[in-house]
Write a protein that holds these residues in place. Structure first.
Motif, PDB file in Angstrom:
ATOM      1  N   PRO A  58       0.814  -1.207   0.000  1.00  0.00           N
ATOM      2  CA  PRO A  58       0.000   0.000   0.000  1.00  0.00           C
ATOM      3  C   PRO A  58       0.845   1.254   0.000  1.00  0.00           C
ATOM      4  O   PRO A  58       1.777   1.385   0.790  1.00  0.00           O
ATOM      5  N   LEU A  90       0.283   4.661   0.564  1.00  0.00           N
ATOM      6  CA  LEU A  90       0.309   5.696   1.591  1.00  0.00           C
ATOM      7  C   LEU A  90       1.020   5.232   2.862  1.00  0.00           C
ATOM      8  O   LEU A  90       1.907   5.926   3.362  1.00  0.00           O
ATOM      9  N   PRO A  91       0.650   4.059   3.376  1.00  0.00           N
ATOM     10  CA  PRO A  91       1.390   3.594   4.554  1.00  0.00           C
ATOM     11  C   PRO A  91       2.874   3.493   4.291  1.00  0.00           C
ATOM     12  O   PRO A  91       3.694   3.862   5.148  1.00  0.00           O
ATOM     13  N   LEU A  92       3.233   3.044   3.096  1.00  0.00           N
ATOM     14  CA  LEU A  92       4.648   2.942   2.799  1.00  0.00           C
ATOM     15  C   LEU A  92       5.283   4.330   2.828  1.00  0.00           C
ATOM     16  O   LEU A  92       6.370   4.521   3.378  1.00  0.00           O
ATOM     17  N   LEU A  96       4.296   6.834   4.521  1.00  0.00           N
ATOM     18  CA  LEU A  96       4.390   7.270   5.918  1.00  0.00           C
ATOM     19  C   LEU A  96       5.655   6.721   6.553  1.00  0.00           C
ATOM     20  O   LEU A  96       6.381   7.433   7.253  1.00  0.00           O
ATOM     21  N   ALA A 130      -1.128  12.876  -3.026  1.00  0.00           N
ATOM     22  CA  ALA A 130      -0.267  12.176  -2.076  1.00  0.00           C
ATOM     23  C   ALA A 130       0.624  13.167  -1.335  1.00  0.00           C
ATOM     24  O   ALA A 130       0.701  13.140  -0.117  1.00  0.00           O
ATOM     25  N   LEU A 173       0.532  14.110   2.518  1.00  0.00           N
ATOM     26  CA  LEU A 173       1.624  13.850   3.451  1.00  0.00           C
ATOM     27  C   LEU A 173       1.987  15.107   4.228  1.00  0.00           C
ATOM     28  O   LEU A 173       2.212  15.065   5.434  1.00  0.00           O
TER      29      LEU A 173
END
Ligand code: ATP
Ligand code: ATP
Ligand code: MG
Ligand code: MG
Lengths: 335, 302, 329, 587, 336
Positions: free
Chosen positions: B141, B143-145, B147, B230, B234
């Motif tokens: 994934p 977004l989690p990555l 983050l 994205a 962030l």
């Protein structure tokens, strides 16, 4: 049946490899995270009036059990633990196994994601059919454009707008957590009502942000099916409108089910913004917290869990397709 | 048979063809006014990104006596917590956002397209390996990555930001291009080109790519939006270093510092970047709508 | 429900499609009578309006097309053009069976044939569904298939020829006596085609149907049809008993068409291509003879005046040159 | 010393809603353990301490009574004798005894605290804990390295029920502790073992909350925590609320929201922009009580980077930066502009060095003076821009962690002030505080923000300026100095600096404060303040104000007495007010 | 001269980890096409005609056997070295819609291979333009109007002519026409067939004609050979007219019987052969592949597979244990 078992075997093997790879990646990324949580904790204690020596000791207690040993050793320990579903112990929540933290958080992610996605799926699919049927008219255009727009708008924009409107300007809905503590947890009206009330905004945001995608997907799917000969054939055989409609709907919705399963998997991890903005204590928020807390173990665990859920969703989607599409079931490729 | 008249179109070659192309594009655009609107929006953003910052001093004037003001004639979207004009911030901030989005789009498209083309064209073992990698990439994934990555890397410049987002985003394009390549491969004209002994380069650049242009262009626009979202997201979450006029930082500050959720004074500060994003989305949605027709000579001319 | 083969009278039928160039006729001023109990074949090249005509028989022209003039009188139903809603729906299937152009794809891929048959029965208020299934099995058996197995199959489990037979079964199972087959054998290979044509002929005779077969392949019509009508550019240019039309075609298009077919025996070099190419909706002449651009007998009058339809006994031709010749003779 | 306020009328009931501003993210799975960083133990509510220490301007040992009703401190600070509340009981009805307190002290040792530390040579550590009778304990200080705030360290200790927690400490714990106080390998091993016990303590999860405070934890969910009144609490009759609800938050904006909606009955201070502050104040019943918070924020220089090694540059900057403006933009409610750089919070400064204060340079904004200083430093102005002495461009690069919005605001404002004065400047952020600290102390930044003046103990005040970050480390009372860039010395002041013509060693002076009495401390403080003022290792920007938000709609009786308001950090003041019986339900 | 010996091809239908299905498309096919000559492959759908055509044009690999082009065997050559040989064999696709790149004008389509030639032979750009016009004229199109068009602006017949013109740009020795007219309007089909015939005669290009319509095969390659293919095997092979007049294999006979009779003009054959229905089922791999459907199946048919051979009294090669002449084709009424 044979085909299903065979496919499942293949998927599981691949999924397992994927998880190992992702686990390795997350292990190494996370081991390289700079920033010393001990220093920060120490500062905090000193600011709070603790003597420096004492603060140093307190910090040592807190972080004293940090993993030691060679990187390789740590890695094998980590992977070994994984095999027993042991993701280590959270740093910011001493004594709590990562898995416990994750399951607690997952609880709060799964429910609204599920409801929001299903809701948007239902509404989106129905309106998608409408958009397809009326595609030459103004209404169809409006539905399609609004679908594209909603599909295009980032989740956080939607979430922020909803908060501004419903929690700030007209404060009628809460945006602060999952439930009011005053109600006894359990199956009672107050508690459930509170749960629902608190879930409204996050669920609506999920629903709105996913809705556009469903409308568009369903529209194009229906348009494709409408162009299929068997629909005209059914009409020419004098089939009832309701039956023709069922034919259209079932054929058009089929490819969407795959997307549905996939998006459920993806949403587990993609809920970061919504959870942050609505303070909903799910996996996404926990991931942010763990990043901010430099809680390596938790971060890695959350990341792994999110990835695993996507892998599982992939498998489920595929198997689901195998079950509902007779073409795939009998081994022919339905592409 | 041969020394018949040298036919007229031979001289016209590329120049006229190009002219015809743009005439066709014009026709496609004219067909629906909304598309024109979309193009205008996108052109506006591009202009804003390139020239916008030039209209303002490097250091925007601030006014400690007029911080977080509601919209007024002097400040259409009010002022930020430093007393700077919000509109000016949005405009000067567009460069960062759009530049990194452009880098992302470029990488996504170049990387994704080449990989997809290669994979679909070579097939066989290469294909299997590359697609496994792509699958894996798609499974992780984003977004989690991001983050997690945000804690390791510092996305110092828009270029770096775009680079990272691009490297995370090519999977979808590669997949789509591969699928397209596989299906086009089966078309007679690709096979014919191979039979005629035309070079792989010719086949890819002249036969395959133009047919895939709408997909690629569409993916590029989608990559642009994706990248904008994205990175703004962030910054909004506050996991990236701060840039005073970045849209995401504005959102972050509006919510977490200026109290846009609490006082209407800061609402302009929140809404301005939101509107910019919405407008950009709208522009892109409207233009994507025309993409297929622009690149399809048949739809273009009808 | 008519238990007898109905007659059909198509009168002045015009169907237009809305295009960017305005509403253009795909079928123009067609007069055609299907005698009860006969097989009529319509041949025409791609785009000549065959399918449009066939759909008009069920008043099922799809948007952006519409029937702009004319009537389709069917015995026992009246003017279909005037039907709408439930009435029209009930007429379809029960009165008029339609076998689809691409019968390969005329079945819902997700449902077994049997389930679709039941849907059909329910749609038409058939009470005895078991009877319907029995009837279907009989029909399929008649066509050389294992009924029970076919009903239990999904579309993808059937071959092209089998699907086409299922299509015919579904058209007949409600006891319709008017059957329209649109390109029943296109995309089937030779042997299967021969088989299907045989079945069409036999079923037609056994059940006492009025049948309309539409095709671009003269051979197919020649095999099955009693009467043959030739369409060109949305017009009927010639019709008459099959053998007569094939044996002595009158319209230059019919003649050219027959001559353009390579034959198995005889002098190959007799075969000759028609010059020019068939018109499209946009290029078809608005007035005058639609065929004149490719016609070897073209006269000045052809450019401006629509040839009138001249009947000569069972044969009908619409050509200035032919009528001139006749007048001359 | 003080005594419990027993004058008020009883309970009244009702739900009291509050928030722990220091702890975002309530964790439903965390235990009711005060040592667990996420523990659901709310100091003042369901977590009791021996007493509630205050941030007195000069006396660190002042406190309000907690589980100790009163105490006596030996005049030389060598011991403190505690008298427990006579009818103190745990929420399960068992009495709170001196043994409970002794065990709590044992537990405090495993965690490290100011008075109970096993680190050898730690200042102000206790030597012995003696139970005199079930209501009385005596704790003596190890006078080898005494600290004037020893009593504070003792008083500021959480009390835990021995009958619940006893399993955590081994039977021979006190022997081990004794061993740990010695020297050599044996002692080292004992210390290791005690530290290892810390882990056990940290993760200990009592099966259910047993509290000596006015409330006991009922349940927690991820959004909120619910506490109910502890019927056995010694002053239960005067505890107004029947229930306490702790709200969760993840960002300040949420607290603002609660406050503007009037949801909270009390909340600690949270920074808020002026508009939001006004909205909060406008909420019905809303009131802001101003308290004292011994913290100041400063702009700190890394003197190994040019041109910050030059005192004239630092002074020039001090003359340039308008602190009023900075404070107005960054922390209008939560801070007051520093009157000048002293290293001491201005309120405390008035108490500590009233005579020296007026003599210090206030560094009023003055461009002419600033330019003169820059010229002294050899800087040159070209095309309206200040250049370094070597002709290179000068850019003031300020760093702050991304989440610290008031710091960022301040830096943005300073940046704009500097640019107006012809000094190029930029603001660079670091993802978060841990990373910021790591990079700051690694000497990666030119200029960063730094918290200081952490009173009330004089040593704590100055060790932020002349402590480890500036090269001086205090090991068992011995001061050592590491050179700039080494051992965490990122500020890089020279070991000796000249103040009013005399050379002093500020690190050593600071070290002396650790054992000095109030009177001994005063002249040293004056010297250090002057040193800070003249040498300017940092520019003091603003001093924090500890505002408390309260709401009078449901409860009244909020204290306005400055002394009472000065509760130490980490304590939820409203809980103390409630247990003392100050807060009343509104009828 | 192009010859093939024992060409075998089996497709592996993609399954997953645990195996795949094998589809035998060609089972050892031999063929031979002389320079300037012609050959026709006929057979039912799915019998492997296209696969064979693609193999001959070098567009598909084969599992066994070999192809020789002008005496050079292809198998030992590397892919790169095979290419120039295979370029002499150009494929004309069935579907002229997909055979042309919709995004490129006719000029661009023709220019690319010509530019390649020009590059190899050092000719000028002018030559390219000239030659483009020339090949279009060869296929009977007006270069002036066609060159600047996009494919969608042309009719099916014109498109197919463009496809042929494109093949001619490389001066091929052979054209492989795979159902080249089946998607073209009936009235225009003969035009394309005539063109191919004409090219054969004028340019000496040999033509391999793939079809399921025997009559068209006769039109183009009346002097050539006819290969009747059933399930990847050639079951009958001989001069076109011989086989049409006197087919001996029951499968050939079924094929010919299935040709519709133009009732006004022709009389049906006397002994039409209708295969036993069971095409999909019982595709047994042992014995004669046609045995299951063969009405004349006899002893041994299901045991060993008959191979292509010549037997006494039968002029053409066939693969049947019981070859027998039957009058299956329709005869023109005029002859009777
Ligand atoms: N939906 C439509 N919109 C516009 N024109 C149409 C549409 N459907 C058919 N036409 C036009 O109407 C004419 C007749 O079409 P029709 O489908 O009846 O031809 P046909 O004879 O059945 O051809 P084919 O052999 O290709 O099936 C054609 O020129 C076609 O282009
Ligand atoms: N790429 C492929 N992968 C798997 N099987 C294939 C492939 N191409 C062809 N086949 C199979 O090989 C067999 C022969 O196919 P081929 O296309 O050569 O037949 P054909 O005689 O040209 O048929 P048609 O008359 O329908 O064009 C068929 O069973 C087909 O399903
Ligand atoms: Mg049709
Ligand atoms: Mg084929």
């Amino acid at each position: 049946m044979m085909i299903i078992t065979r496919r499942l075997a293949g998927h599981l093997a691949r999924g397992f490899v994927m998880i190992l790879v992702v686990a390795t990646i997350s292990f190494f990324i996370i081991n390289n995270i700079p920033g010393d949580p001990m220093a920060a904790r120490y500062e905090k204690l000193v600011e709070g009036g603790m003597a420096p020596e004492a603060a140093a000791q307190a910090v040592k207690v807190l972080y004293g059990f940090q993993p030691t040993g060679s990187l390789w050793q740590q890695y094998t320990d980590f992977m070994g633990g994984l095999l027993h579903f042991d993701l280590g112990v959270s740093v910011s929540r001493p004594g709590t196994p990562v898995l416990d933290v994750l399951t607690e958080a997952a609880k709060w992610t799964v429910l609204p994601v599920l409801v929001g996605t299903l809701l948007s799926f239902l509404v989106g699919v129905v309106l998608g059919v409408y958009a397809a049927i009326k595609r030459t008219g103004k209404l169809g255009d409006a539905l399609a454009i609004s679908g594209s727009l909603l599909h295009g708008i980032p989740q956080y924009v939607l979430a922020l707008l909803l908060v501004v409107i419903f929690a700030t300007l007209i404060p009628i809905l809460p945006a602060d957590g999952p439930v009011d503590i005053l109600f006894d947890p359990g199956f009672n009206a107050g508690y459930i009502g509170s749960l629902i009330e608190h879930a409204v905004l996050p669920v609506v945001t999920y629903a709105l942000s996913a809705y556009g995608g469903w409308v568009l997907a369903m529209k194009s799917s229906v348009v494709t099916v409408l162009g299929d000969d068997f629909i005209l054939a059914a009409e020419l055989r004098g089939m009832k409108r309701s039956i023709v409609f069922r034919y259209i709907a079932r054929n058009a919705i089929l490819p969407l089910f795959t997307i549905l399963a996939l998006s459920l998997g993806l949403l587990l991890g993609g809920a970061v913004f919504i959870e942050k903005i609505f303070n909903y204590p799910g996996l996404g928020l926990m991931l942010i917290d763990s990043v901010n807390d430099r809680d390596y173990a938790l971060m890695g665990g959350a990341f792994l869990l999110i990835t695993a859920s996507i892998i599982v969703a992939n498998i489920v989607a595929d198997l689901f397709y195998t079950v509902i599409d007779p073409r795939v079931r009998s081994g022919e490729d339905a592409s | 048979m041969s020394d018949t008249l040298i036919p007229e179109p031979t001289m016209s070659t590329s120049a006229t063809m190009r002219r015809n192309f743009w005439l066709g594009v014009w026709r496609v655009m004219k067909r629906k006014p909304s598309r024109m609107f979309g193009v205008i929006i996108i052109a506006g953003f591009a202009f804003m990104g390139v020239f916008g910052p030039m209209f303002f001093p490097a250091q925007l004037p601030d006014n400690p006596n007029a911080i977080t003001q509601p919209p007024s004639w002097a400040h259409w979207f009010g002022t930020d917590p430093q007393g700077r004009d919000v509109l000016a911030l949005v405009i000067t901030g567009s460069r960062y956002v759009l530049l990194s989005a452009a880098v992302t789009a470029l990488i996504t498209v170049v990387f994704g397209t080449s990989l997809g083309l290669f994979s679909g064209f070579k097939r066989g073992r290469w294909d299997t390996v590359l697609m496994r990698v792509t699958d894996m990439k798609l499974t992780i994934p984003g977004l989690p990555l991001l983050l997690v990555l945000a804690t390791v890397w510092k996305f110092g410049s828009p270029i770096q930001m775009g680079l990272v987002l691009g490297l995370l985003g090519w999977g979808g394009v590669a997949r789509a291009v591969r699928a397209q390549t596989l299906s086009l491969r089966e078309r007679g004209f690709i096979e014919a080109a191979r039979g005629l002994g035309l070079s792989t380069r010719h086949i890819i650049s002249k036969e395959l790519l133009p047919s895939m242009a709408p997909y690629i262009a569409m993916n590029m626009l989608i990559a642009v939006t994706g990248a904008v979202y994205a990175q703004v997201g962030l910054f909004f979450l506050g996991v990236l270093p701060y840039e005073s006029d970045n849209w995401g930082v504005m959102l972050n500050l509006a919510v977490f510092q200026a109290g846009a959720m609490i006082t209407t004074n800061a609402l302009g500060y929140l809404l301005a970047p939101l509107l910019a994003i919405l407008l950009l989305t709208l522009g892109i949605v409207l233009v994507v709508d025309a993409m297929d027709e622009i690149f399809n000579p048949r739809l273009r001319e009808e | 429900m008519a238990d007898q083969a109905p007659g059909v009278r198509i009168d002045g039928l015009t169907v237009v499609y809305k295009t960017s160039a305005g509403e253009l006729p795909a079928v123009r001023g067609i007069n055609l009578t299907l005698e009860p109990g006969t097989i009529t074949g319509i041949v025409g090249e791609s785009g000549s309006g065959k399918s449009t005509l066939a759909l008009s028989l069920l008043n099922a022209v799809q948007p952006p097309g519409r029937i702009s003039a004319g009537s389709v009188e069917i015995d026992g139903l009246g003017d279909v053009v005037g039907l709408a809603g439930e009435q029209l729906r009930k007429a379809r299937g029960a009165h008029i069976g339609y076998v689809f152009q691409a019968a390969q794809n005329s079945l819902n891929p997700l449902k077994t044939v049997g389930k679709q048959l039941l849907d059909l029965g329910r749609s038409h208020g058939v009470e005895d569904l078991r009877g319907l299934v029995r009837e279907a099995k009989e029909l399929l058996g008649r066509m050389g298939l294992d009924g029970a197995r076919v009903l239990d199959s999904h579309q993808h489990e059937l071959s092209g020829g089998m699907r086409q037979r299922v299509g015919i079964m579904l058209a007949l199972v409600l006891n319709a006596h008017l059957v329209v087959l649109d390109e029943p054998t296109t995309a089937l290979d030779m042997i299967t085609q021969a088989n299907i044509l045989k079945i069409v002929r036999e079923v037609h005779a056994e059940r006492g149907l009025t049948t309309l077969v539409i095709t671009h392949d003269i051979g197919v019509v020649a095999e099955v049809a009693d009467r043959l009508a030739v369409m060109y550019g949305g017009r009927l240019v010639e019709q008459g008993p099959t053998r007569q039309v094939l044996g002595s075609p009158r319209h230059p298009y019919t003649r050219g068409l027959i001559r353009a077919i390579p034959r198995l025996v005889g002098d190959i070099d007799e075969a000759r291509a028609l010059p020019g190419r068939p018109p499209t909706l946009v290029t078809v002449p608005k007035e005058g003879c639609v065929f004149r651009e490719r016609c070897e007998l073209r006269m000045d009058v052809c450019d401006t005046v629509d040839p009138t339809v001249v009947a000569d006994g069972a044969r009908v031709v619409a050509c200035h040159a032919v009528s001139v010749k006749e007048h001359a003779s | 010393s003080g005594s419990t306020n027993k004058s008020s009328s009883g309970g009244g009931g009702g739900l009291f809603t509050t928030i722990d501003v220091n702890r975002p993210g309530l964790d439903a799975s965390a235990p009711a353990n005060p040592y667990n960083p996420k523990g659901n133990s709310f100091s003042g509510f369901n977590s009791m301490r021996i007493a509630w220490v205050k941030n007195h301007l000069t006396d660190p040992n002042q406190a309000l009574p907690g589980i100790a009703a009163s105490w006596e401190i030996a005049p030389d600070n060598s011991s403190i004798t505690l008298k427990l509340q006579p009818n103190a009981k745990w929420s399960d009805g068992k009495p709170v005894t001196a043994e409970d307190v002794k065990m709590s002290i044992g537990i405090a040792y495993t965690q490290g605290s100011t008075a109970f530390s096993v680190t050898p040579g730690a200042a102000g550590a206790a030597a012995e804990v003696t139970v005199v009778d079930p209501q009385t304990l005596k704790i003596t200080q190890d006078m080898a390295n005494p600290s004037p705030k020893f009593a504070r360290g003792v008083l500021d200790t959480a009390v835990l029920p021995a009958h619940v927690w006893s399993s955590v400490l081994p039977a021979d714990f006190w022997d081990k502790l004794k061993a740990a106080r010695g020297e050599g390998a044996e002692a080292e091993k004992a210390r290791e073992e005690i530290t290892a016990l810390g882990q056990k303590v940290l993760t200990f999860a009592p099966p259910k909350d047993v509290s000596a405070g006015p409330f006991v934890l009922e349940r927690v969910n991820p959004g909120e925590a619910l506490l109910v009144k502890n019927k056995s609490f010694f002053n239960a009759a005067n505890v107004a609320p029947a229930q306490v609800k702790f709200l969760n938050y993840t960002g300040n904006e949420q607290i603002w929201n609660y406050l503007t909606a009037g949801k909270l009955d009390a909340s600690g201070f949270v920074a808020a922009p002026t508009d939001v502050m006004n909205r909060i104040k406008a909420a019905p019943g809303s009131e802001v009580i101003k308290g004292y918070s011994p913290v100041a924020v400063s702009m700190a220089f890394n003197q190994s980077k040019k041109p910050y090694d030059n005192v004239h540059v630092r002074r020039g900057l001090a003359y340039l930066i308008d602190r009023d403006q900075v404070t107005k933009v960054a922390s209008p409610e939560g801070g007051t502009p520093a009157i000048t750089t002293t290293g001491i919070h201005q309120k405390a400064a008035q108490a500590w060095i009233p005579d020296t204060l007026p003599k210090l340079d206030p560094y009023k904004p003055d461009v002419a003076k600033a330019e003169a200083e820059f010229k002294d430093a050899g800087l040159t102005k070209k095309d309206g821009k200040w250049m370094l002495a070597d002709g290179k461009a000068w850019k003031v690069s300020m760093h702050a962690p991304a989440g610290f919005s008031d710091w960022l605001s301040a830096q943005e404002n300073i940046k704009s002030q500097l640019i107006k004065a012809g000094i190029d400047a930029e603001v660079v952020t670091t993802t978060d505080y841990p990373l910021y600290l790591e990079e700051l102390s690694a000497g990666k930044y030119d200029v960063g923000f730094w918290l200081m003046a952490l009173g009330p103990a004089p040593y704590d005040i100055f060790q932020r300026l002349y402590g480890a970050s500036n090269g001086w480390t205090n090991v068992a009372g011995k001061i050592e100095h590491s050179p700039a860039g080494k051992g965490g010395n990122w500020m890089g002041d020279p070991e000796q600096i000249e103040v009013d013509g005399a050379k002093i060693n500020p690190g050593e002076l600071t070290g002396k404060l650790n054992s000095a009495t109030e009177d001994q401390a005063k002249p040293i403080m004056a010297q250090l303040a002057t040193a800070a003022n003249q040498d300017l290792p940092v520019i003091q920007l603003w001093d924090y104000v500890n505002n408390q938000f309260v709401n009078n709609s449901r409860f009244t009786g909020w204290p306005h007495d400055d002394e009472i308001l000065r509760l130490g950090t980490g304590v939820l003041a409203s809980g103390v007010w409630i247990q003392l019986g100050m807060v009343k339900s509104k009828q | 001269m192009i010859t093939g010996t024992g060409i075998t091809k089996t497709f592996k239908q993609r399954g997953n980890v645990l195996g795949h299905r094998e589809v035998p498309a060609l089972r050892g096919v031999d063929f031979e096409i002389a320079k300037g000559g012609s050959a026709s492959f006929i057979g039912e759908s799915g019998c492997g005609k296209t696969t064979l055509g693609r193999i001959i044009a070098g567009l598909e690999t084969y599992d066994a056997g070999d192809i020789e082009i002008d005496g050079t065997p292809m198998s030992p050559l590397k892919h790169k070295h095979r290419q120039p040989h295979f370029r002499k064999i150009q494929m004309i696709h069935q579907d002229p819609y997909s055979a042309l790149n919709p995004t490129r004008t006719i000029y661009q389509t023709l220019q690319a291979p010509l530019a390649l030639r020009a590059g190899q032979t050092g000719r000028s750009k002018g030559w390219i333009d000239e030659r483009a016009a020339e090949v279009l004229s060869l296929v009977g199109l007006d270069p002036g109007t066609v060159l600047s068009r996009y494919p969608h602006q042309l009719s099916g017949g014109m498109r197919q002519r463009v496809v042929i013109a494109r093949a001619l740009t490389v001066d091929p020795e052979m054209l492989v026409a795979d159902e080249a007219v089946s998607m073209i309007d009936v009235s225009l089909r003969l035009g394309i067939l005539a063109l191919l015939k004409d090219l054969r005669e004028r340019l000496g290009v040999s033509v391999l004609f793939i079809t399921h319509d025997v009559a068209t095969a006769r039109y183009i390659g009346g002097d050539g050979e006819l290969y009747v293919i059933y399930r990847g095997q050639v079951v009958e092979r001989g001069p076109v007219d011989t086989i049409i007049a006197d087919p001996v294999h029951p499968y050939t006979q079924s094929l010919l019987s299935a040709i519709p009779v133009l009732h006004g003009l022709e009389l049906p054959g006397e002994e039409p052969v209708v295969p036993l229905e069971s095409l999909a089922e019982g595709q047994s791999e042992s014995g004669c592949l046609f045995a299951a459907r063969c009405p004349f199946r006899g002893d041994g048919c299901t045991e060993e597979r008959p191979l292509l051979r010549v037997t006494e009294g039968v002029p053409q090669e066939h693969a049947c244990y019981y070859p027998q002449r039957r009058s299956v084709i329709a005869r023109p009424m005029s002859e009777v």
